[in-house]
Design an enzyme around this catalytic site. Structure first.
Site, mmCIF file in Angstrom:
data_model
loop_
_atom_site.group_PDB
_atom_site.id
_atom_site.type_symbol
_atom_site.label_atom_id
_atom_site.label_comp_id
_atom_site.label_asym_id
_atom_site.label_seq_id
_atom_site.Cartn_x
_atom_site.Cartn_y
_atom_site.Cartn_z
ATOM 1 N N ARG A 373 0.830 -1.197 0.000
ATOM 2 C CA ARG A 373 0.000 0.000 0.000
ATOM 3 C C ARG A 373 0.873 1.260 0.000
ATOM 4 O O ARG A 373 0.697 2.155 0.826
ATOM 5 C CB ARG A 373 -0.944 0.001 1.205
ATOM 6 C CG ARG A 373 -2.123 0.939 1.025
ATOM 7 C CD ARG A 373 -3.115 0.802 2.153
ATOM 8 N NE ARG A 373 -4.268 1.652 1.927
ATOM 9 C CZ ARG A 373 -5.481 1.368 2.374
ATOM 10 N NH1 ARG A 373 -5.723 0.279 3.038
ATOM 11 N NH2 ARG A 373 -6.482 2.192 2.145
ATOM 12 N N CYS A 374 1.851 1.281 -0.890
ATOM 13 C CA CYS A 374 2.657 2.508 -0.969
ATOM 14 C C CYS A 374 3.182 2.654 -2.371
ATOM 15 O O CYS A 374 3.364 1.685 -3.086
ATOM 16 C CB CYS A 374 3.780 2.493 0.059
ATOM 17 S SG CYS A 374 5.409 2.075 -0.520
#
Lengths: 790, 168
Positions: A373-374
């Site tokens: 999630r980055c």
């Protein structure tokens, strides 16, 4: 509150529209890959290696073939006959699909059992006997670079070491000079540990090859269906899988977070088997397989340095990274950026000397690494700069908020050229931090902290003021396997004024069906409710690179706006024809064109669209459709100011997050409810690596926490109550001024938590603890620093 | 050796012949084609497979189909008639953005259904502990808690809390 230009009925930008996709999910009508059942479908299960590094002496399938329902067992040698036993990674490295002689990490695929039912396939798996000759694995990335270390990738001709690549950015000499002359130098070694995305749905597929029509339909858990179609054509073109005869369908996806970008061996084996037997083959991995074998994230060892003045001015930073990629570089970074966008590591601060260098190395761990999630490797960078900034403040005795305010790039200095080569589009960092301080009540908290410290109680306040870099990316620099990182939208408006819009991206929970409809509603005035959004089927959607790295709104969202504007241009022509005026005499107001000075003379978008099919001007193309492939001129740079307050039990080391205020700036907001939801989720995926998650291996290469029994995904109890808010600095180059937000909190969250914990422990002289910061690590640090000595 | 069982699923009786080792979740998904019940792990950790067995929430991946013989099961598909009206919890999840990818949602809703059946006025703390056997990776849980509070107010016939995001 966000200002809305459209009415609630239209539901354009700024409305907290309830999500269109929810109806099916709350009634059990979602359609995920494991829900697909095709006639004659076979099931695949995979035998995996118990060893991290071993020769395969033999694979005995005799007993497995006796299991009722087992059709066949596929080994690397079988795939070798078709040259399908190797595949490229997205980083142009190579990876075994199935091994012919050696296994390189624990849980690696060894062979696949195909059977008529899930249970028979599992029985067959248990009956396969593999004889191994274990070898001593290389688990430490530093030792892997030792000239005496055994060379792991013996499959690569001439390879004499375990080094993968070197990469650097910034000005080495200039930075060295600033460091040599600086008053204060901070240096910290840190490890951003190996973690796993753990989307609640694991990975899987149904490969369906039709031997008569030479056509493959591949239903799979992928965040990038179009790119996958091209990869399949490249990997298996030689056996006759031609791209026009490949359809990739990404159905509902149960969370992705980067873990569903790579091509895993299981997918390729399923395709190969379906191709050979002409029947659909389903492969759905277990959670434990997912956790143990699918792409990890992070695993960067960083030597981080900061040079500054004793008054608190940051002058330079320097970062040296060792990236442990495991058996192969199976990351999912843009080709020219093997270190991802780590060079955003100069952060939100105004200085002009920085140098970043990185080396990547092979070990006997599972390959990766993806983002969690980055945006590509930004979390690692932000952890490094935000920890350094706090350490600097502590060292010179300055409040960390004040020091940040002093060093921020000023809002009038944008576009801002970073010392590692990025051009930040816009930002207002002072406003964000001020708002976060006001919301949390910063001054009062510092006062409370001083009182508590005087009583020997441990309370900490941690700040993180980060700059993200998302929306990859401009075609001059950004590609994956050569395919440029544009994205696309195709809008078709039907005669009755209702629309279907298709995109090259693929939602995994981000709410695209709602937000894309809102963008089109904003631009065309067609109610969002009447705009159907579809993604994930390569036969129908325009080509795009998919959804990851917070790129959907910056790229496909922009494409939606531009395609809508193309349609508005056409609408103007039709309206002029219908109203018998010149195009220049018309003015647009959401949902209609009217004659300047005579607003009663107007045509609604619905009337115009109907005319496009029933009464279009002679010489004009009929219909009302537009497609746009959007090549972003720059990346977008969302930012945020996060403040975390922790209380720590001195006796046990237990950490309680009392408050967490997150102020995000993602530019113009499409749907505040969804943006806030993304921030909530991202923050929980920040507390996770900051305090709970790490994949741990022993020296023999065994994973010590390869199931959800001991890999600690936060529950509702561990997840704090988040306090969220925003500032708004639109992106000047994005058609709707948006920047992307889904990953900002995951990026900015961990250092706020780490800084708060270290702040609480600082009276004992503790300056750093690597994440995840557990009660045991806290207790141990306190003990080592004499906190329990009396 | 197949075993004959009778289970009532979403108020419909089913007479099935199953392997004794067949997991209840596979019976529901593979034999009855009710795919709203999901599988997210292999260690009874995630709760995506949660259903109601005689009104009690259980993780259907850790119970055998034969153990459900003679019992009544409710899955997500059986909570509300197709086309509605939705249950207060289903409505609460939609109104409060209590879901993103939707994969954990059926399990969450069924777990919360039992929770509210036992206590229709839980505190936030009770809700958080109550759903701590169900993992969600997308939402950060805040809006799931909000959704359950919303449903509990609705069930008590009280004024509904605001569904506007507190996004200052």
């Amino acid at each position: 509150m966000t200002q809305c230009k459209t009415s609630k009925e239209i539901g354009g930008m700024g409305h907290s529209l309830k999500r269109k996709e929810d109806a099916r999910f709350i009634q059990g009508k979602g359609h995920y890959v494991d829900d697909i059942k095709l006639p004659g479908m076979l099931y695949m299960d995979i035998v995996r290696s118990p060893y991290a590094y071993a020769k395969i002496k033999s694979i005995n399938i005799e007993e497995a073939m006796k299991v009722p329902g087992v059709i066949t067992v596929v080994t690397g040698k079988d795939l070798e006959k078709y040259k399908l036993h190797w595949m490229p990674t997205l980083m142009s490295d190579t990876q075994m699909v199935l091994p012919t002689d050696t296994v390189m990490y624990q849980a690696q695929e060894v062979c696949a059992v195909i059977a008529t039912s899930k249970y028979a396939a599992r029985d067959g798996r248990e009956a396969v006997k593999v004889e191994y000759e274990p070898m001593k694995p290389v688990m430490d990335p530093f030792k892997s670079l030792d000239p005496a270390a055994p060379v792991l990738r013996t499959d690569k001709p001439g390879k004499k070491d375990n080094h993968i690549w070197h990469w650097q950015a910034g000005d080495k000499e200039k930075t060295a000079q600033v460091f040599a002359n600086a008053d204060v130098v901070i240096k910290q070694q840190m490890h951003i540990p190996r973690i796993h995305v753990v989307s609640i749905e694991t990975c899987g597929c149904v490969a369906d090859y039709d031997k008569v029509n030479h056509h493959l339909t591949m239903y799979m858990t992928t965040q990038a269906p179009h790119a996958i179609r091209t990869v399949i054509a490249l990997v298996a073109g030689h056996v006759g899988l031609s791209e026009e005869r490949i359809r990739v369908v990404s159905p509902d996806i149960g969370g992705g977070f980067g873990g569903k970008v790579p091509v895993y061996p299981g997918y390729v084996i399923a395709i190969a088997v379906s191709f050979l037997v002409g029947k659909p083959v389903k492969w759905i991995e277990d959670r434990s397989e997912n956790l143990q074998a699918d792409s990890f994230a992070r695993d960067y060892h960083i030597t981080a340095e900061l040079a500054g003045t004793k008054e608190g001015k940051i002058l330079a930073t320097r970062f040296k990274v060792l990236a442990d990629h495991g058996y192969t570089d199976a990351a999912a970074n843009p080709s020219k950026f093997p270190l991802g966008l780590f060079s955003i590591c100069t952060g939100s601060y105004d200085y002009n000397a920085a140098f970043v260098e990185a080396d990547a190395v092979y070990t006997n761990k599972p390959p990766g690494g993806v983002a969690y999630r980055c945006s590509f490797r930004v979390t690692e960078a932000v952890q490094a700069i935000e920890r350094l900034t706090d350490m600097f403040a502590k060292k010179i005795g300055k409040d960390p908020a004040e020091l940040r305010m002093q060093n921020f790039i000023k809002k009038e200095d944008f576009p801002w050229h970073s010392p590692t080569g990025w051009i930040y589009d816009s930002g207002n960092y002072q406003a964000g931090l001020q708002k976060a301080m006001d919301v949390v009540g910063y001054a009062a908290l510092r006062k409370e902290q001083a009182e508590k410290q005087a009583r020997g109680e441990l309370m900490g306040i941690g700040i993180s003021t980060f700059t993200e870099i998302v929306g990859a990316g401009p075609s001059k620099d950004f590609d994956i396997l050569g395919i440029k990182m544009f994205d696309s939208a195709e809008i078709r408006v039907h005669p009755t004024g209702k629309a279907i819009a298709r995109f090259g991206t693929k939602s995994q929970g981000q709410g695209h069906e709602t937000t894309y409809a809102q963008i089109i509603a904003e631009e065309l005035g067609i109610p969002a409710e009447n705009i159907q959004v579809e993604e994930g089927d390569t036969d129908t959607a325009p080509y795009g690179l998919g959804t990851y790295a917070s790129r959907s709104t910056p790229t496909a969202g922009a494409a939606a706006a531009v395609a809508s504007r193309k349609l508005r241009d056409k609408a103007r022509k039709i309206a002029a024809y219908l109203l018998e005026v010149s195009e220049n005499d018309l003015e647009w107001e959401t949902g209609k064109f009217f004659v300047k000075g005579a607003p009663e003379k107007s045509k609604t978008i619905q009337e115009i669209v109907f005319a496009a099919y029933t009464n279009h001007p002679q010489g004009m193309e009929a219909g009302f459709e537009a497609t746009h492939y959007y090549d972003p001129p720059n990346l977008t740079f969302p930012s945020g100011a996060y403040i975390c307050v922790v209380d720590i039990d001195k006796e046990t080391g237990a950490i309680h997050i009392r408050r967490f205020v997150a102020i995000d700036d993602c530019g113009n907001i499409i749907n505040p409810m969804i943006v806030q939801g993304q921030v909530h989720g991202g923050l929980t995926q920040a507390v996770a690596p900051a305090m709970y998650e790490e994949l741990i291996y022993d020296g023999e290469g065994n994973i010590l926490n390869g199931t959800l029994m001991d890999y600690l995904v936060p529950t509702a109890v561990e997840s704090p109550k988040w306090e969220t808010g925003h500032t708004c600095t639109p992106s000047p180059h994005h058609p709707i001024g948006a920047k992307g937000v889904g990953e900002s909190p995951t990026v900015g969250g961990p250092p706020a938590i780490a800084n708060a914990i270290i702040d609480a422990l600082s009276p004992f002289g503790i300056t750093h603890i690597d994440i995840p910061i557990t009660p045991y690590k806290v207790w141990k640090a306190l003990k080592e620093h004499g906190a329990y000595d009396k | 050796m197949l075993k004959k069982i009778t289970v009532t699923v979403n108020e419909t009786p089913h007479h099935l012949e199953v392997e004794p080792r067949l997991l209840l979740v596979h019976m529901i998904r593979e034999l009855l084609n009710l795919t709203g019940t999901h599988i997210g792990c292999d260690t009874t950790s995630c709760g995506a497979c949660t259903i109601l067995l005689n009104g009690k929430s259980v993780k259907s991946c850790t119970i055998l189909a034969v153990q459900a013989n003679g019992k009544s099961i409710t899955t997500i598909e059986g909570l509300a008639p197709e086309g509605g009206p939705l249950t207060p919890l289903q409505e609460g999840f939609k109104e409060n953005h209590g879901l993103h990818c939707g994969f954990c949602t059926p399990g969450m809703i069924l777990r919360a259904t039992e929770l509210l059946a036992r206590n229709n006025n839980p505190t936030e703390e009770e809700i958080r502990w109550g759903i701590s056997g169900n993992l969600c990776r997308c939402t950060g849980y805040n809006n799931i808690v909000k959704a359950i509070l919303y449903a509990s107010a609705k069930m008590r016939g009280e004024a509904l809390p605001s569904t506007e995001p507190e996004f200052v």
